[in-house]
Write a protein that holds these residues in place. Structure first.
Motif, PDB file in Angstrom:
ATOM      1  N   THR A   1      -8.533 -12.756 -29.973  1.00 51.43           N
ATOM      2  CA  THR A   1      -7.767 -12.604 -28.825  1.00 51.43           C
ATOM      3  C   THR A   1      -6.506 -11.711 -29.404  1.00 51.43           C
ATOM      4  OG1 THR A   1      -8.371 -14.477 -27.772  1.00 51.43           O
ATOM      5  CG2 THR A   1      -6.312 -13.670 -26.983  1.00 51.43           C
TER       6      THR A   1
ATOM      7  N   THR B   1      -3.095  -6.760 -26.622  1.00 57.00           N
ATOM      8  CA  THR B   1      -3.357  -5.442 -26.357  1.00 57.00           C
ATOM      9  C   THR B   1      -2.262  -4.494 -25.796  1.00 57.00           C
ATOM     10  OG1 THR B   1      -4.243  -6.076 -24.227  1.00 57.00           O
ATOM     11  CG2 THR B   1      -5.798  -6.102 -25.904  1.00 57.00           C
TER      12      THR B   1
ATOM     13  N   TYR C   1     -11.043  -1.874 -29.651  1.00 62.83           N
ATOM     14  CA  TYR C   1     -10.448  -3.395 -29.457  1.00 62.83           C
ATOM     15  C   TYR C   1      -9.677  -3.748 -30.703  1.00 62.83           C
ATOM     16  CZ  TYR C   1      -9.943  -8.121 -28.218  1.00 62.83           C
ATOM     17  OH  TYR C   1      -9.319  -9.450 -27.851  1.00 62.83           O
TER      18      TYR C   1
ATOM     19  N   ASP D   1      -7.608  -3.455 -24.275  1.00 60.04           N
ATOM     20  CA  ASP D   1      -8.158  -4.582 -23.703  1.00 60.04           C
ATOM     21  C   ASP D   1      -9.581  -4.015 -23.217  1.00 60.04           C
ATOM     22  OD1 ASP D   1      -8.623  -3.745 -20.564  1.00 60.04           O
ATOM     23  OD2 ASP D   1      -6.363  -3.050 -21.000  1.00 60.04           O
TER      24      ASP D   1
ATOM     25  N   ARG E   1     -13.449 -11.322 -15.953  1.00 57.48           N
ATOM     26  CA  ARG E   1     -13.297 -11.180 -17.324  1.00 57.48           C
ATOM     27  C   ARG E   1     -14.655 -10.709 -18.134  1.00 57.48           C
ATOM     28  NH1 ARG E   1     -10.430 -16.322 -19.821  1.00 57.48           N
ATOM     29  NH2 ARG E   1     -10.495 -14.869 -21.761  1.00 57.48           N
TER      30      ARG E   1
END
Length: 248
Positions: free
Chosen positions: A121, A124, A163, A169, A225
């Motif tokens: 995670t 971003t 990423y 993102d 998502r």
């Protein structure tokens, strides 16, 4: 083509189109399928580009209608990728079958291992052209080179660069990924076509499935998502295909 072959191309094409837009790994299904249906490796490699081209065009069009996309950034990233894809496709047209099949197996195993790794995670941020330094442009050239040669697992490479390195993102990674792929895959397809390594009938049949899958994935990508189960579906199918490639 028999009815069974047509149905297989449509079904696997649909799954692959969805996977390619949402994540990575669709060509790990379609390229071996074309080989299992009797196409020589180089011809299967070229024919697979027909479906990827139309699938990518569908995804790009869908994203743009929804107001998502960054043409300027996409073009900056695509230029070195196009140069790389031309070289990669040219190499793929003459490489021996045994070498290509070995690269295919290694690529599928490598992409599968990466997909098993936990996705970090990250914090971003939007991507602008001022962040596209020489290292990123070189990375795009190498992605294009690899994608022009085989395409299998290219989405994994985009995840690493866009990423993990540039920290965009994931929904926007998918938007940029399909735009860049569309821009570099067309020249690669032309190289295969010039060398008579495209079977248009099978490619267009596969493309119908890919387009349908891409159309659905555009909605899923931007409305949630994403579908995490896509990764596991891909890995299960890839495991079966690897067994077939290695032991048959």
């Amino acid at each position: 083509m028999t009815i069974a072959e047509v149905l297989a191309l449509l079904a696997i094409g649909g799954i692959a189109g969805f996977i390619n837009v949402m994540s990575a790994g669709g060509s790990m299904l379609t390229l071996p399928l074309l080989m299992f249906l009797g196409l020589p490796p180089q011809v299967a490699n070229g024919t697979n580009r027909v479906a990827i081209t139309l699938q990518s065009a569908t995804a790009v069009s869908g994203f743009r209608r929804m107001g998502h996309g960054n043409l300027r950034v996409s073009l900056h990233l695509a230029v070195p990728a196009i140069i790389g894809s031309l070289l990669g496709a040219w190499i793929a047209t003459w490489v021996p079958d045994a070498v290509f099949e070995l690269v295919l197996v290694v690529a599928m195993v490598g992409a599968s291992v990466f997909m098993l790794l936990p996705q970090p995670t990250l914090d971003t941020r939007p991507l602008t052209t001022d962040r596209l330094g020489p290292f990123i442009l070189l990375a795009m050239f190498l992605i294009g080179l690899y994608g022009g040669f085989i395409q299998v697992g290219v989405g994994v490479l985009f995840l690493v660069v866009l990423y993990r390195i540039l920290k965009i993102d994931l929904p926007q990674v998918n938007v940029l990924k399909v735009a860049i792929t569309l821009l570099y895959i067309v020249p690669a397809l032309l190289i295969f076509a010039i060398n008579d390594q495209v079977r248009w009938g099978m490619g267009m049949t596969l493309a119908i499935g890919n387009v349908a899958g891409a159309f659905l994935a555009v909605r899923v990508n931007l409305s949630s998502r994403g579908a995490q189960w896509v990764k596991w579906l891909t890995l299960v199918m890839v495991a079966a295909i690897l067994m077939r490639l290695v032991f048959y």
